[in-house]
Design an enzyme around this catalytic site. Structure first.
Site, short mmCIF file in Angstrom:
data_model
loop_
_atom_site.label_atom_id
_atom_site.label_comp_id
_atom_site.label_asym_id
_atom_site.label_seq_id
_atom_site.Cartn_x
_atom_site.Cartn_y
_atom_site.Cartn_z
N ASP A 146 36.26 50.65 41.50
CA ASP A 146 36.55 51.40 42.73
C ASP A 146 37.41 52.63 42.48
O ASP A 146 37.72 53.36 43.42
CB ASP A 146 37.26 50.50 43.75
CG ASP A 146 38.68 50.16 43.34
OD1 ASP A 146 38.86 49.64 42.22
OD2 ASP A 146 39.60 50.41 44.14
N ASP B 19 41.26 44.47 42.42
CA ASP B 19 41.96 45.16 43.51
C ASP B 19 41.17 46.38 43.99
O ASP B 19 40.82 47.27 43.20
CB ASP B 19 43.34 45.61 43.05
CG ASP B 19 44.28 44.43 42.80
OD1 ASP B 19 44.68 43.81 43.78
OD2 ASP B 19 44.57 44.15 41.63
N ASP C 241 35.89 44.72 38.73
CA ASP C 241 37.31 44.95 38.97
C ASP C 241 37.73 44.06 40.14
O ASP C 241 36.88 43.53 40.87
CB ASP C 241 37.52 46.43 39.32
CG ASP C 241 38.95 46.74 39.71
OD1 ASP C 241 39.87 46.38 38.96
OD2 ASP C 241 39.15 47.34 40.78
#
Length: 217
Positions: A166, A11, A9
């Site tokens: 995240d 961001d 991922d």
């Protein structure tokens, strides 16, 4: 577990753009002599941007200029991004991936221009073989579309790659694509929400990549 690729991922994982988002909104509220109520700011995968402006407009009252507010906040956030480094441990993982002959990919719900721009500034874009971004698919995470696109571009089945996320909705997207997933929760998500992850770390700096892969295998 035999691996050929790692899919990250962007961001909140490769770079902590979540913190700059919150800080830019706090800063903009303070331009009006107000303090942003932080509760619920990252609800519903970050919260719809229009609702954030509506909340500020209601707090400011008559005379609020949304366009000026938007431009001022984005300019401030851009200044924060100019010196924003990759998250702790990410460069080391990329170095170790090269040593292990693992291919690197990014699967992000964000726009390609956003992702590529930040990766290029951080000197990481040339190290990533494949990206799959939100503007290239119909559904955003937890929809698995970006992961499926990344796997297609890598020419790999899900059993040959490992995802890193995240957020819980990111983990859900990776799992829906058939991938195993390591979670490195960002600062705004409780670690106990990552029950679907195969492994949960506090930071990419916690463990060497080879040791991590051994744990997942």
């Amino acid at each position: 577990m035999t691996l050929d690729a790692l899919i990250f991922d962007f961001d909140g994982l490769i770079m902590d753009t979540e913190s700059t988002l919150l800080e830019s909104w706090r800063w903009e509220w303070r331009q009006h002599g107000l303090e942003l109520p932080a509760e619920g700011f990252f609800a519903a995968h970050g919260g719809p941007v229009p609702e954030r402006y509506e909340a500020l407009a209601a707090a400011v009252g008559a005379g609020y200029d949304r366009q000026a507010s938007h431009e001022r906040r984005n300019a401030y956030r851009q200044r924060l991004h100019e010196t924003l480094p990759p998250a702790p441990g990410i460069r080391d993982w990329f170095d170790q991936a090269a040593e292990l002959e693992l291919r690197l990919a990014v699967a992000s719900s964000s726009d390609e221009q956003w992702v590529h721009g930040h990766l290029a500034r951080a000197g990481l874009l040339s190290r990533i073989e494949v990206t799959a971004c939100g503007n290239e698919v119909a559904g955003h995470k937890p929809d698995p579309a970006v992961y499926l696109l990344a796997l297609q571009r890598l020419g790999l089945g899900a059993d040959r790659a490992l995802a890193f996320e995240d957020t819980p909705h990111g983990v859900a997207a990776a799992r829906a694509a058939g991938l195993r997933c390591v979670a490195v929760p960002n600062a705004f998500v409780a670690a106990d929400r990552f029950g679907r992850a195969d492994l949960v770390l506090t930071s990419a700096a916690d463990i060497a990549l080879a040791a991590l892969i051994d744990k997942i295998s």
